[in-house]
Design a protein around this motif. Structure first.
Motif, mmCIF file in Angstrom:
data_model
loop_
_atom_site.group_PDB
_atom_site.id
_atom_site.type_symbol
_atom_site.label_atom_id
_atom_site.label_comp_id
_atom_site.label_asym_id
_atom_site.label_seq_id
_atom_site.Cartn_x
_atom_site.Cartn_y
_atom_site.Cartn_z
ATOM 1 N N TYR A 144 0.846 -1.187 0.000
ATOM 2 C CA TYR A 144 0.000 0.000 0.000
ATOM 3 C C TYR A 144 0.890 1.249 0.000
ATOM 4 C CZ TYR A 144 -3.351 3.403 1.828
ATOM 5 O OH TYR A 144 -4.124 4.501 2.025
ATOM 6 N N ARG A 146 -0.344 4.633 -1.012
ATOM 7 C CA ARG A 146 -1.081 5.898 -1.139
ATOM 8 C C ARG A 146 -0.555 6.979 -0.199
ATOM 9 N NH1 ARG A 146 -5.462 7.531 -3.705
ATOM 10 N NH2 ARG A 146 -6.767 9.134 -2.783
ATOM 11 N N ASP A 147 -0.236 6.595 1.048
ATOM 12 C CA ASP A 147 0.178 7.600 2.035
ATOM 13 C C ASP A 147 1.697 7.802 2.079
ATOM 14 O OD1 ASP A 147 -2.468 7.673 2.750
ATOM 15 O OD2 ASP A 147 -2.249 6.256 4.409
ATOM 16 N N ASP A 233 -8.465 12.317 1.952
ATOM 17 C CA ASP A 233 -9.464 11.455 1.340
ATOM 18 C C ASP A 233 -10.880 11.716 1.833
ATOM 19 O OD1 ASP A 233 -8.096 10.022 -0.583
ATOM 20 O OD2 ASP A 233 -7.247 8.636 0.880
ATOM 21 N N LEU A 241 -3.024 13.712 2.564
ATOM 22 C CA LEU A 241 -2.323 13.123 1.432
ATOM 23 C C LEU A 241 -1.175 14.067 1.100
ATOM 24 C CD1 LEU A 241 -5.372 12.036 -0.735
ATOM 25 C CD2 LEU A 241 -3.715 10.512 0.366
ATOM 26 N N GLY A 305 2.223 3.590 -6.583
ATOM 27 C CA GLY A 305 0.946 3.824 -5.894
ATOM 28 C C GLY A 305 0.747 5.234 -5.373
ATOM 29 N N ASN A 306 1.719 6.119 -5.572
ATOM 30 C CA ASN A 306 1.490 7.484 -5.076
ATOM 31 C C ASN A 306 1.983 8.555 -6.042
ATOM 32 O OD1 ASN A 306 4.234 7.596 -4.730
ATOM 33 N ND2 ASN A 306 4.207 7.748 -2.511
ATOM 34 N N LYS A 309 0.638 12.105 -6.136
ATOM 35 C CA LYS A 309 1.002 13.148 -5.172
ATOM 36 C C LYS A 309 1.856 14.247 -5.796
ATOM 37 C CE LYS A 309 0.831 10.999 -0.598
ATOM 38 N NZ LYS A 309 1.606 10.720 0.624
#
Ligand SMILES: Cc1cc2nc3c(=O)[nH]c(=O)nc-3n(C[C@H](O)[C@H](O)[C@H](O)COP(=O)(O)OP(=O)(O)OC[C@H]3O[C@@H](n4cnc5c(N)ncnc54)[C@H](O)[C@@H]3O)c2cc1C
Ligand code: SF4
Ligand code: FES
Ligand code: FES
Lengths: 329, 168
Positions: A144, A146-147, A233, A241, A305-306, A309
């Protein structure tokens, strides 16, 4: 949760000595991060030293026109202080955009700075994580993302620092005061947190036993206007984010002074020194703002995955600068 | 490790011995039989455990009881003083719940929030951070109550229930 002893120290030196002597001791402030991590058994201290009454819970004027914030000042008291709201609006806004009313009533200034990452693998003791268990690997590299960080990360760890308050303090050139086994020292906020490099288990430059006693804000810069913008989010009660803290001073259509810090993008509050250098003295226009944001983010190394950003950080920086410019007119 | 502590809960003094691991939420529910505050997540993420501590709203699930010796705590049950609290009556009048599990936390949180607004505390949606008068419109109420989740999504009725009391 593992059993532990609870103690209250009467003096800073006693608390520091206990921490240096007992390797499994930890400071407790509001407990909103530490108690949670103890329940998850991510942190397993055998002794808790309650430091809330040991450090100041007051906000005081400094002779130079700045403010000194005691480490035990709660997030809500700091955000509501009229001097902070009028002289450093970016700080009040950053605090108010973090956590919830209930959490801000417990959380302290010292604890906020030293809260741990919200990386889900750090919080889950069944998964590899170099920050929690050095050498076990980083689950986020294949998981994961995203963050995770886009700036300053390393193959050992790509986690982000979760504090909103610290991002505003980075833009304001705040200084952290620390009591240690030997002497007091002063650490610029931008140097308190570390990049992960090969030792992600160390979030900050603090030595074992060092206690944060407060944070000092220099006098507000001239006509600078400041603002915090957080993108997340859901509309409220979520970590960033990307977030941006900006203080902007414009004179005769040019940028006289600017300070920018980014949150949600790195292992530490990210002071955007490259963007600032591009902007100082440049015309205060959308084009300059775009150039500055692009220059800062040219160092970004996103994960699959990011990658979103990078444009998100760029656009948030540009739009926040434009809002402040509009207000200055 | 066990420690003896004193707590004042809804006006009654208690003296009890607790394991240091006990949170205020567990001390109230498991030791003192006050099940008004609820355990939703036990991680600070839902607000079901909201209590007033010295008049301020906090989360009982992240507060260690031993760190709050001598504390003065009020739960939703304690807000009712012989008759229902205005917020409790307003929640009933507005049908501001379905299962009711989040409700005591919502009501205690709203009580704490109204006091914060009276003291002029700003929120993340306040337009002017320097202004001392707070106007609690629906956007302000939703933001200030964002620490209380409702799994039944009764938000559409919770906001008007609080607004009615706020605008009295
Ligand atoms: C659901 C949830 C949502 C949240 N959302 C946000 C958010 O959006 N933005 C945000 O910024 N934060 C958020 N937070 C985090 C919150 O801001 C922190 O938990 C809080 O600021 C920590 O402060 P505390 O006083 O409770 O620290 P504690 O939990 O008591 O301590 C945290 C750490 O700091 C150390 N410590 C504490 N005081 C000192 C001191 N004086 N000197 C040295 N070490 C010290 C402790 O040993 C511990 O390691 C959220 C938390 C939760 C639970
Ligand atoms: S990103 Fe850092 S905190 Fe997260 S799993 Fe990897 S090493 Fe652990
Ligand atoms: S039970 Fe405390 S916040 Fe969910
Ligand atoms: S009424 Fe069911 S959770 Fe809110």
């Amino acid at each position: 949760m593992r059993p532990f002893r609870y103690e209250r120290a009467d003096e800073v030196s006693a608390a520091v000595t206990t921490l240096v002597r007992e390797p499994e001791a930890a400071y407790l402030a509001g407990g909103t991060n530490l108690v949670d991590l103890m329940r998850l058994e991510v942190m397993t201290p055998e002794v808790l030293i309650d430091v809330r009454r040991l450090t100041s819970d007051r906000i005081e004027e400094l002779p130079d026109g700045g403010l000194r914030i005691g480490a035990a000042v709660t997030g809500s008291d700091l955000a509501a202080d009229l001097r902070v709201r009028r002289r450093y609006p970016v700080l009040s806004q950053a605090l108010l955009s973090g956590a919830s009313g209930q959490l801000r009533n417990l959380a302290t200034t010292g604890g906020n700075l030293l809260q741990r990452t919200r990386c889900p693998y750090f919080q889950n003791v069944t998964t590899p994580c170099n920050k929690r268990a050095p050498g076990s690997g980083c689950s986020a590299l294949e998981g994961y993302q995203r963050d995770m960080a886009i700036l300053g990360a390393s193959p050992a760890c790509v986690a982000t620092h979760p504090s909103d308050m610290a991002v505003a303090l980075a833009a304001l050139d705040a200084v952290v005061t620390v009591a240690g086994p030997d002497a007091e020292r002063r650490i610029p906020l931008t140097e308190l947190h570390r990049l992960p490099d090969t030792t992600p288990e160390r979030d900050t430059v603090l030595e074992r036993g060092e206690l944060i006693t407060g944070v000092e804000l220099p006098p507000p810069h001239g006509a600078a206007r400041s603002r915090y913008r957080k993108v997340r989010d859901r509309a409220s009660y979520a970590f960033a984010l990307v977030s941006v803290a900006v203080a902007l001073e414009v004179a005769d259509g040019s940028v006289r002074d600017v300070r920018i810090a980014l949150g949600g993008v790195a292992h530490k509050p990210w002071r955007a020194a490259t963007a600032e250098a591009v902007l100082r003295g440049a015309p205060a226009t959308r084009e300059s703002f775009m150039d500055a944001a692009a220059a800062e983010l040219s160092a970004a190394r996103p994960l699959p995955g990011n990658a979103f950003k990078v444009p998100l950080a760029r656009n948030t920086m540009v739009s926040t600068l434009l809002e402040l410019l509009e207000e200055a007119r | 490790m066990d420690l003896e502590i004193e707590l004042r809960v809804d006006g009654t003094e208690h003296r009890l011995t607790v394991d240091t691991r006990t949170t205020l939420l567990d001390a109230l529910r498991e030791r003192l039989g006050n099940t008004s505050p609820k355990k939703g997540c036990d991680h600070g993420q839902c607000g079901a455990c909201t209590l007033l501590l010295g008049g301020r709203r906090i989360l009982g699930c992240l507060a260690l009881a031993v760190a709050h010796q001598g504390a003065d705590i009020v739960t939703s049950a304690g807000l009712a003083d012989g008759e229902l609290h205005p917020l409790q009556r307003s929640f009933i009048a507005h049908d501001a719940f379905q299962c009711g599990y989040c409700t005591p936390g919502q009501i205690v949180s709203a009580a704490g929030m109204l006091r914060e607004a009276r003291e002029g505390w700003p929120s993340a949606v306040s337009k002017d951070p320097g202004a001392v008068d707070v106007v609690l419109d629906d956007e302000e109420i939703a933001e200030r109550m964002s620490g209380n989740l409702c799994r039944c999504a009764a938000y559409a009725n919770i906001v008007p229930a609080i607004a009615e009391v706020a605008h009295r």
